[in-house]
Design a protein around this motif. Structure first.
Motif, PDB file in Angstrom:
ATOM      1  N   PRO A 352      16.399  53.992  42.300  1.00 53.46           N
ATOM      2  CA  PRO A 352      17.377  53.465  43.256  1.00 53.46           C
ATOM      3  C   PRO A 352      16.998  52.051  43.673  1.00 53.46           C
ATOM      4  N   GLY A 353      18.022  51.216  43.839  1.00 52.66           N
ATOM      5  CA  GLY A 353      17.799  49.842  44.238  1.00 52.66           C
ATOM      6  C   GLY A 353      17.627  48.883  43.085  1.00 52.66           C
ATOM      7  N   ARG A 354      17.258  49.391  41.899  1.00 55.17           N
ATOM      8  CA  ARG A 354      17.081  48.502  40.744  1.00 55.17           C
ATOM      9  C   ARG A 354      18.442  47.971  40.299  1.00 55.17           C
ATOM     10  N   PRO A 355      18.538  46.691  39.980  1.00 52.89           N
ATOM     11  CA  PRO A 355      19.836  46.135  39.586  1.00 52.89           C
ATOM     12  C   PRO A 355      20.173  46.444  38.126  1.00 52.89           C
ATOM     13  N   TYR A 356      21.400  46.862  37.900  1.00 52.15           N
ATOM     14  CA  TYR A 356      21.923  47.086  36.558  1.00 52.15           C
ATOM     15  C   TYR A 356      23.262  46.357  36.444  1.00 52.15           C
ATOM     16  N   LEU A 357      23.819  46.365  35.241  1.00 50.39           N
ATOM     17  CA  LEU A 357      25.198  45.933  35.041  1.00 50.39           C
ATOM     18  C   LEU A 357      26.042  47.175  34.825  1.00 50.39           C
ATOM     19  N   MET A 358      27.170  47.245  35.478  1.00 50.04           N
ATOM     20  CA  MET A 358      28.083  48.375  35.363  1.00 50.04           C
ATOM     21  C   MET A 358      29.332  47.914  34.607  1.00 50.04           C
ATOM     22  N   LYS A 359      29.580  48.535  33.467  1.00 47.03           N
ATOM     23  CA  LYS A 359      30.781  48.216  32.696  1.00 47.03           C
ATOM     24  C   LYS A 359      31.776  49.348  32.878  1.00 47.03           C
ATOM     25  N   ILE A 360      32.905  49.035  33.491  1.00 48.21           N
ATOM     26  CA  ILE A 360      33.953  50.012  33.719  1.00 48.21           C
ATOM     27  C   ILE A 360      35.265  49.392  33.260  1.00 48.21           C
ATOM     28  N   SER A 361      35.929  50.055  32.356  1.00 48.78           N
ATOM     29  CA  SER A 361      37.135  49.522  31.747  1.00 48.78           C
ATOM     30  C   SER A 361      36.807  48.174  31.105  1.00 48.78           C
ATOM     31  N   ALA A 362      37.491  47.104  31.498  1.00 47.27           N
ATOM     32  CA  ALA A 362      37.267  45.800  30.862  1.00 47.27           C
ATOM     33  C   ALA A 362      36.446  44.858  31.732  1.00 47.27           C
ATOM     34  N   VAL A 363      35.844  45.370  32.793  1.00 49.82           N
ATOM     35  CA  VAL A 363      35.098  44.504  33.706  1.00 49.82           C
ATOM     36  C   VAL A 363      33.629  44.925  33.725  1.00 49.82           C
ATOM     37  N   THR A 364      32.744  43.938  33.846  1.00 44.51           N
ATOM     38  CA  THR A 364      31.310  44.177  33.974  1.00 44.51           C
ATOM     39  C   THR A 364      30.835  43.514  35.259  1.00 44.51           C
ATOM     40  N   VAL A 365      30.209  44.316  36.151  1.00 44.07           N
ATOM     41  CA  VAL A 365      29.785  43.807  37.453  1.00 44.07           C
ATOM     42  C   VAL A 365      28.356  44.243  37.730  1.00 44.07           C
ATOM     43  N   PRO A 366      27.589  43.453  38.493  1.00 41.71           N
ATOM     44  CA  PRO A 366      26.261  43.896  38.928  1.00 41.71           C
ATOM     45  C   PRO A 366      26.388  45.120  39.831  1.00 41.71           C
ATOM     46  N   ALA A 367      25.479  46.081  39.659  1.00 41.83           N
ATOM     47  CA  ALA A 367      25.539  47.320  40.429  1.00 41.83           C
ATOM     48  C   ALA A 367      24.134  47.886  40.595  1.00 41.83           C
ATOM     49  N   SER A 368      23.990  48.771  41.547  1.00 42.20           N
ATOM     50  CA  SER A 368      22.713  49.459  41.736  1.00 42.20           C
ATOM     51  C   SER A 368      22.963  50.839  42.307  1.00 42.20           C
ATOM     52  N   ILE A 369      22.017  51.736  42.049  1.00 39.15           N
ATOM     53  CA  ILE A 369      22.063  53.073  42.641  1.00 39.15           C
ATOM     54  C   ILE A 369      21.498  52.964  44.039  1.00 39.15           C
ATOM     55  N   THR A 370      22.308  53.246  45.041  1.00 36.99           N
ATOM     56  CA  THR A 370      21.829  53.131  46.417  1.00 36.99           C
ATOM     57  C   THR A 370      21.136  54.399  46.877  1.00 36.99           C
ATOM     58  N   GLU A 371      21.559  55.541  46.349  1.00 32.40           N
ATOM     59  CA  GLU A 371      20.984  56.805  46.806  1.00 32.40           C
ATOM     60  C   GLU A 371      21.226  57.922  45.788  1.00 32.40           C
ATOM     61  N   PRO A 372      20.162  58.454  45.164  1.00 33.91           N
ATOM     62  CA  PRO A 372      20.340  59.651  44.341  1.00 33.91           C
ATOM     63  C   PRO A 372      20.502  60.861  45.276  1.00 33.91           C
ATOM     64  N   LYS A 373      21.613  61.552  45.187  1.00 32.45           N
ATOM     65  CA  LYS A 373      21.868  62.666  46.106  1.00 32.45           C
ATOM     66  C   LYS A 373      21.164  63.938  45.639  1.00 32.45           C
TER      67      LYS A 373
END
Length: 639
Positions: A352-373
């Protein structure tokens, strides 16, 4: 007179054209075969290709020769060889990669994915299932429901596949015993209901002998259900459901061949659209109407889900790659925080907290896991507490993106609700996920406009804000050198603040330990605090081991270009250990201190630091002087 030969050729051409037209009009079903190792997935697909006459004569001859070479029982054809294309697969008798095959019957076209059965290749199975309408879950009649059967069933359900066939294979090896079949079906039904699978179709088959594949088998007079092909020809396809949903299309490309044409190209994810329809572009929310629907074959009066088209709008509004054009009266939701199911596909654990890139549909945005439930136990469906996810683990997490994006829950649209996570440093795909819903906080929390911005704070202090990030092994001299640098800055009249690793752990991060997951969170918090301090116009110094490149890069991206200065205090391990003023290395060597960087936890040295200090050649005082001299121009007064 008409030449008879010409007439015959014309008739043949007509027949071929009519056949191709009829073939094109057939619906398409995508399905996967999955199950445990050696349940007969590849053999079943080979049988389907053989029975549907999709094998050329030279392929059949080669297959017969290969079957003799591997010594099949009674010299029978080994249908699995049609699908197991990798040499390693043939040598081990297992499927490793995902194999896609096409075949057709009089009623329908099919694309089938043969997915691996081994647990270590679960990520490959997820890839094959991501585009499927139906899953054929095979079970060896001799073995019954196994762990991998449960794992694949769980994944199939999580991926939103609602059409499930339970194919109890190798019935010939249990003498077509109805009791064995009924017991397996009852066992699977209990498990299926527990994970939310409401219905499935159970069929007793033999891939080798061909029982109940294309027609009813005389060996199972007690079974009155459909054959496998008969069932596959009749089940409804996902395209029918999507065509009835609201119109949505992600823009994959802005088509601008000349100044007179501006169109938006993409695959229609759901619904249908006609010229004149009112639409909304997200995330901006701008509205317009459809002017034209353009294809290579000409303009269309209507386009439906599954078609790739170029749309032109009646108004000149901002629309770019990654935006979604949707029905104006039924727009998608837009958010930047979500709950999602995540399948982890990398050897290195998710933190959690590590930065990744999230590709959803045709867009790629920086993302991170804030909390594993929680993590899901595929055998018991228990929700297990977890701070991170390992290879092939399945969990439910909260995640955030750096900006709001349009989306649909995965249950409504795989295209607009399914995503992958990409490692920012290696570009490797590390996870695949399915969005459930947007978190309420995504709608309740907004940026508040303020009049005194970071530039105003910097002008007041007559300096450029900077973050001097000192990194290195324990005992390298980070804190000593950082302290000397701040003393020099203070003497020069600069406004600064030093965040030291040990000091921060007494307060802000006192709840964190030294596991890899806690180290990631430690740096994330420090990075956020440092960013706030630079917003206040300060020169911030931090002295942390910060062992992972990904987190240092994450902090760099928090700040404007040029404000993050990575200073690598380069001290060999043996030198740092010889200093050992705190006695930490000795404890780690003795096994009394776990997760110690350099001993049993890795340190990823900067590859291209902004400043490198070799402490074997330079005293702390000289190092501090060199650092100040090196970056002094970056702190020139604000004009």
């Amino acid at each position: 007179m008409i030449d008879p030969a010409y007439a015959t050729d014309a008739l043949i051409a007509e027949d071929i054209e009519a056949y191709l037209a009829g073939h094109e009009a057939k619906s398409m079903l995508r399905f996967i075969t999955c199950g445990s190792v050696d349940d007969g997935k590849s053999t079943l697909i080979g049988r389907l290709l053989y029975d549907s006459k999709m094998i050329f004569e030279d392929q059949l001859a080669s297959l017969t020769a290969d079957s003799k070479a591997v010594g099949t029982r009674g010299g029978e054809i080994d249908f699995a060889l049609l699908v197991d294309g990798l040499a390693a697969e043939r040598e081990q008798g297992i499927t490793i990669d995902v194999a896609y095959r096409f075949f057709a019957t009089e009623k329908r076209k099919f694309i089938v994915a043969d997915t691996p059965g081994h647990e270590q290749y679960t990520r490959n199975m997820v890839t094959g299932a991501s585009t499927a309408d139906l899953a054929v879950i095979l079970i060896d009649a001799r073995k019954g429901v196994l762990t991998q059967t449960r794992r694949h069933s769980t994944l199939v359900h999580l991926l939103g596949i609602r059409q499930i066939v339970l194919a109890v294979n190798k019935m010939d090896l249990v003498d077509y015993d109805q009791g064995a079949f009924d017991a397996i079906v009852a066992d699977y039904r209990g498990f299926a209901q527990a994970i939310g699978i409401e219905d499935f179709t159970a069929i007793p088959i033999s891939g080798v002998a061909g029982d109940n594949i294309t027609g009813a088998s005389a060996n199972t007079p007690w079974y009155a259900g459909p054959s496998l092909i008969g069932h596959l020809e009749e089940v409804p396809v996902e395209a029918d459901r999507l065509a009835a949903a609201p119109f949505r299309m992600a823009v994959q490309w802005v088509n601008r061949p000349n100044l007179d044409f501006r169109g938006f190209s993409g695959l229609i994810a759901s619904g249908r659209v006609r010229p004149g329809d009112a639409v909304r572009v997200l995330p901006s929310g701008k509205t317009s109407s459809i002017e034209r629907i353009v294809t290579m074959g000409g303009d269309l009066d209507e386009a439906v889900a599954g078609q790739s088209v170029t749309i032109t709008l009646a108004d000149e509004i901002d629309c770019s790659r990654g935006d979604v054009i949707c029905a104006a009266d039924m727009p998608l939701e837009v958010a930047d925080q979500f709950e999602a199911t995540l399948v982890w596909m990398a050897e290195e654990s998710m933190f959690p907290g590590r930065p990744y890139l999230m590709k959803i549909s045709a867009v790629t945005v920086p993302a991170s896991i804030t909390e594993p439930k929680y993590e899901i136990d595929v055998n018991t469906q228990a929700h297990l507490p977890s701070k991170c996810l390992g290879l092939n683990a399945i969990g439910v997490v909260n995640l955030s993106t750096d900006r709001a994006i349009p989306f649909a829950p995965y249950a409504e649209s795989a295209d607009l609700g399914g995503f992958i996570l990409i490692d920012r440093l290696t570009n490797a795909t590390v996870g695949a996920g399915m969005i459930h819903f947007a978190l309420r906080r995504a709608h309740n929390i907004h940026w508040q406009a303020i009049d005194i911005d970071r530039e105003a704070h910097a002008r007041q202090k007559n300096q450029r804000p900077r973050l001097l990030w000192f990194t290195g092994l324990s005992g390298s001299g980070k804190s000593t050198i950082a302290n000397l640098v701040e003393k020099k800055l203070h003497a020069l009249g600069r406004h600064s603040f030093l965040l030291d690793g040990d000091n921060v752990r007494h307060g802000l991060n006192r709840d964190l330990g030294f596991t890899d997951a806690d180290r990631v969170e430690n740096i994330r918090r420090v990075g956020e605090v440092a960013k706030l301090m630079t917003d206040a116009g300060l020169i911030v110094l931090t002295a942390f081991i910060s062992p992972f490149r990904a987190e240092r890069e994450m902090v760099r991206r928090m700040l404007p270009e040029g404000e993050f200065v990575e200073i690598f205090i380069d001290t060999p391990l043996e030198v740092a250990e010889a200093r050992d003023v705190k006695g930490l290395y000795a404890k780690a060597r003795a096994g009394k201190l776990a997760n110690f960087t350099g001993i049993d936890s890795p340190y990823e040295a900067p590859e291209t630091p902004d400043i490198r200090i070799d402490t074997t050649r330079m005293s702390p005082e000289d190092a501090a002087e060199a650092i100040v001299d090196n970056v002094l121009d970056a702190w020139s007064p604000v004009i």
